[in-house]
Design a protein around this motif. Structure first.
Motif, PDB file in Angstrom:
ATOM      1  N   LYS B  47       0.865  -1.108  -0.046  1.00 37.00           N
ATOM      2  CA  LYS B  47       0.064  -0.055   0.170  1.00 37.00           C
ATOM      3  C   LYS B  47       0.857   1.368   0.094  1.00 37.00           C
ATOM      4  O   LYS B  47       1.914   1.123   0.557  1.00 37.00           O
ATOM      5  CB  LYS B  47      -0.939  -0.083   1.286  1.00 37.00           C
ATOM      6  CG  LYS B  47      -1.740  -1.184   1.191  1.00 37.00           C
ATOM      7  CD  LYS B  47      -3.211  -0.954   1.911  1.00 37.00           C
ATOM      8  CE  LYS B  47      -4.109  -1.777   1.726  1.00 37.00           C
ATOM      9  NZ  LYS B  47      -4.522  -2.321   0.593  1.00 37.00           N
ATOM     10  N   ASN B 218       4.858   2.009   4.794  1.00 40.91           N
ATOM     11  CA  ASN B 218       4.114   2.364   3.369  1.00 40.91           C
ATOM     12  C   ASN B 218       4.860   3.532   2.886  1.00 40.91           C
ATOM     13  O   ASN B 218       5.138   4.584   3.472  1.00 40.91           O
ATOM     14  CB  ASN B 218       2.641   2.662   3.445  1.00 40.91           C
ATOM     15  CG  ASN B 218       1.613   1.762   4.244  1.00 40.91           C
ATOM     16  OD1 ASN B 218       0.973   1.979   5.054  1.00 40.91           O
ATOM     17  ND2 ASN B 218       1.696   0.625   3.906  1.00 40.91           N
ATOM     18  N   GLY B 325       1.830   7.822   4.788  1.00 37.24           N
ATOM     19  CA  GLY B 325       3.221   6.797   4.495  1.00 37.24           C
ATOM     20  C   GLY B 325       4.372   7.626   4.536  1.00 37.24           C
ATOM     21  O   GLY B 325       4.444   8.969   4.904  1.00 37.24           O
TER      22      GLY B 325
END
Lengths: 85, 396, 355
Positions: B47, B218, B325
């Motif tokens: 992801k 991520n 992220g």
């Protein structure tokens, strides 16, 4: 098994670029990490790819490598039992 | 000597401007999703914090001609830097001695990886050959702003933007410049996705900073810039000051090429230096915006360093990387914007996805939005090569 | 405010500059459009267990910095600041090629780790166990100058007593091919190449590493002091004279105060015109050039900085780097000017430490 061990030694020397070390210098029960051959965590990641690429064994957790990569002995046993190619 | 922040701009996976980012932060809305803008074999197993705008859309927003050779990194940077300059109410960018210090780790790698072999066959794409290096993205941003002056780029992996802020503040403090636009930009690229994949520190699900069961990070993409101005400019122009850069520190862990040391020595030294420069005690810090990448190694090492500095009195802390992220060289810049927002709104943003405390120590991040009077925020950013940086932002 | 002295240098370049006296063994190239570094044996600088993963840039950086530190008699600097235009580009290429050729499978981390721009500075710190400030700047032709400016501010403000700085760049095959495609590198057809009288577009590309120890203390072996540094993102050719004039005036200097001017001419017919106004401005001043020896790369100006340091320390301007054949009795104040393709202009003033 002996052939696999020899093959492993030369592959390790090649992928880890261990210029000053020859196949004969590595004993089957020598520790690969720490005091033995002196490999480190980056080498462990390189060995994980070696298992995948050459023997079709996928490790998903780097921690699993610790016991497998203890020595040529442990590594070859693991490969012999788990290889898919 | 503190340095005033008079403007800021940001584009990230949780919003295309400062307001949108703030809205997502207070509403706990993550920007982590499945990758859409380019093909990768890892698409379904990772992801990312992706900005859902295509390169064409970004180019259009910037009003670029079709023959432009902006990398995605340069476009994101130009958008964020332009917002910052407008926010600071700057009409004539070269009126004062103005500099631009950007940070990037991938630079124009997004184009290089796309055209690596095609360059030899197709002349049309060759315009991107010169867009590869990190400095090119910074020059593109400078040209977009019409800025002529000291333009340079920092690249110290994931601490880069913190170091750009530091250098900017230093240039103002030493009287070399009156105004510096500082920040960072990094676009997602196959290069970094695969790089972090080989290190086996990419999570296959939503990242969970400081959680016992964290599985890794991520990756994300973002750009953010701050306008720093000298006291003289602030007074002369009667500028509204959003917050101040009051302290900063950089240290090297000197432990390992990629991993952090077990006791977080570099992080400890960086925080210690920053507190000293800010002339603050640990107890003066009201909120820590942690690096908190959600890798097993970082969160443990950073947690230990935080405990070494704050001992029994760790203030509320959170990592906002569960929202965005890990945006690599841009991370410290977007977290600088979040730190200023925390000061302005007296709010601590939640550390999403946290469930189980780590067993190594008794540290629990702030998991819900919390209102609290905030005077000083400490923001950490650490990178490969043992690079550890801390910046302290203060209301006054 | 303290003064910033240069007390140790180490230079690896396309010439044998690492183990010889200043420019005592140089060869002039007119036929190669890419020059590779004349590298020393690294065994005495780097343990075998570490060297096996190191990129060329890292090795050059470690060797050059070791020499600079040794000369300054310094074990552990307070800070390490490097500049590099492209970083360890060979490993970047290796990793990217592996991604593309193997469809993102069977990739290993080593080349990715080495591709990070701060890997040279990081590995020098790791080797020295230096926990201080560690920065890397990556902005084309001012990568080294930003490192110098940062270090100078810290030494002057007493934030650091000593700083190790350096400029390093390595070549890599794919990037060289790309640069040939777009004529950044001179075409084979344009041989012989000349820096003094440029007759073709592009440059002779190369690589190298030059490191320096800056300290707040004057020593017997000091090369020079760093008086001023300026960086300018872009200029038109007709703006250069004004840029230099304003810079000199800001530091209470007139063109006639300059005893030698070190110019970054690289033989690119399209852009060497940037140095023309400097040549006029400093008509009566000894002019120095160096890229005919070092070749061009993002941090080639750190080689020029090394040349300037040595001219001041030796009080002698070698014939091979003299552009207009003028000489002076004394080299007290030296100005350096460099730019690349009209961008990333920099000016540096060095002063003899003994005055």
């Amino acid at each position: 098994m002996e052939a696999l061990k020899q093959e492993l030694k030369s592959k390790i020397i090649e992928v880890l670029n261990l210029e000053d070390i020859a196949v004969e210098d590595i004993n089957d029960n020598d520790a690969l990490f720490g005091d033995g051959l002196g490999l480190d965590s980056i080498d462990a990641l390189e060995l994980i790819v070696l298992l995948d690429k050459e023997y079709g064994i996928k490790l998903t957790d780097p921690k699993d490598g610790k016991a497998i990569f203890e020595s040529i002995e442990t590594m070859s046993k693991y490969i012999a039992a788990n290889r898919t190619k | 000597m503190k340095v005033a922040i008079t403007g800021m701009g940001i584009i990230s996976s949780i919003g295309n401007n400062v307001e949108a980012n703030y809205h997502a932060l207070v509403n706990g809305k993550t920007g982590i999703s499945t990758i859409e803008n380019f093909e990768t074999v890892h698409k379904d197993v990772i992801k990312v914090g992706e900005i859902k705008l295509t390169n064409q859309q970004l180019a259009q927003q910037l009003g670029l001609d079709s023959d432009n050779n902006f990398s995605r990194t340069a476009m994101l940077g130009a958008i964020a830097a332009q917002q910052a300059v407008e926010h600071a109410g700057i009409q004539h960018i070269n009126e004062y001695r103005t500099g631009l210090i950007s940070a990037t780790s991938v630079g124009g790698m997004d184009m290089t990886e796309k055209y690596y072999y095609e360059y030899f066959e197709n002349e049309a794409c060759r315009k991107y050959i010169n867009s590869h290096d990190g400095g090119d993205s910074t020059h593109k941003i400078a040209e977009h702003l019409g800025l002529k002056g000291l333009v340079t780029t920092v690249s110290t992996a994931c601490s880069s933007a913190a170091n750009a802020i530091m250098m900017g503040a230093r240039l103002i403090q030493s009287g070399q410049l009156d105004r510096v636009i500082v920040g960072g930009t990094d676009a997602l690229a196959k290069f970094t996705i695969n790089g972090f994949k080989t290190l086996m520190i990419l999570s296959d699900t939503y990242n969970t900073p400081f959680d016992h069961n964290r599985k890794g990070l991520n990756l994300g993409e973002a750009a953010a810039f701050l306008v720093l101005e000298s006291d003289d400019v602030v007074q002369k122009e009667n500028k509204k000051v959003l917050a101040y850069v009051s302290g900063f520190g950089n240290a090297n862990d000197a432990y390992h090429q990629t991993a952090s040391s077990e006791n977080g020595e570099g992080a400890f030294l960086a925080m210690q230096k920053a507190l000293k420069i800010a002339n603050l005690k640990p107890s003066d810090i009201d909120y820590i915006n942690a690096h908190g990448t959600a890798t097993p190694n970082n969160d443990l090492s950073e947690g230990r360093a935080i405990l070494r500095i704050f001992e029994e009195n760790v203030p509320e802390f959170s990592s906002t990387k569960a929202f965005t992220g890990h945006t690599l060289a841009a991370a410290a810049a977007i977290e600088a914007v979040y730190s200023v927002l925390a000061l302005q709104n007296n709010s601590i943003f939640p550390n999403l996805n946290f469930n189980t405390p780590m067993e190594e120590f008794d540290l629990v991040p702030q998991t819900t939005l919390k209102e609290k009077t905030i005077h000083h925020v400490l923001s950490n950013s650490f990178g490969f090569g043992g690079n550890c940086s801390t910046v302290i932002f203060s209301k006054k | 405010m303290k003064t910033c002295y240069i007390n140790g240098v180490g230079c690896i370049s396309t010439q044998n500059t690492f183990e010889t006296e200043f420019l005592s063994e140089v060869t002039l190239n007119e036929t190669e459009n890419v020059l590779f570094a004349n590298q020393p044996s690294y065994k005495e600088f780097i343990p075998p267990a570490m060297i096996r993963r190191m990129a060329k840039g890292v090795k050059m950086g470690i060797a050059a910095s070791t020499k600079a530190l040794k000369e300054a008699n310094l074990d552990l600097p307070d800070a390490i600041i490097t500049g590099t235009g492209m970083g360890c580009v060979e490993d970047s290429e290796k990793f990217l090629k592996a991604i593309l050729d193997n469809n993102e499978q069977f990739l290993t981390p080593t080349s990715f780790i080495q591709s990070t721009h701060n890997t040279v500075g990081g590995q020098i710190a790791l080797g020295l166990q230096c926990k201080g400030y560690n920065f890397t700047y990556v902005n084309g032709a001012v990568s080294f100058e930003t490192a110098l400016l940062d270090a100078k501010m810290q030494v002057e403000n007493e934030e650091a007593n000593n700083v190790l700085i350096g400029g390093v760049d390595e070549t890599s095959s794919h990037t060289l091919e790309l640069f040939k495609l777009i004529n950044i590198i001179k075409s084979e057809a344009d041989k012989p190449y000349s820096v003094v009288t440029p007759n073709s577009k592009g440059v002779v590309f190369s690589e190298g590493a030059s490191f320096f120890v800056l300290e707040n203390e004057k020593k017997d072996n000091s090369y020079a002091s760093v008086q001023a540094v300026s960086i300018m993102s872009a200029l038109e050719m007709d703006e250069v004279q004004d840029y230099i004039g304003t810079f000199l005036a800001a530091h209470d200097l007139k063109p006639s105060d300059i005893d030698a001017v070190v110019l970054g001419n690289n033989g690119d017919s399209e852009f060497d015109g940037y140095y023309d106004s400097t040549k006029t401005m400093f008509e009566a001043t000894p002019q120095v050039f160096y890229k005919h020896l070092s070749g061009e790369y993002n941090t080639a100006s750190s080689f020029g900085f090394w040349v300037a340091c040595n001219i001041i320390k030796n009080q002698e301007l070698p014939e091979i780097v003299s552009l207009n054949s003028l000489k002076k009795e004394k080299y007290t104040t030296v100005l350096l000017y460099n730019q690349y393709r009209g961008k990333d202009h920099s000016l540096i003033v060095l002063k003899n430490a003994k005055t």
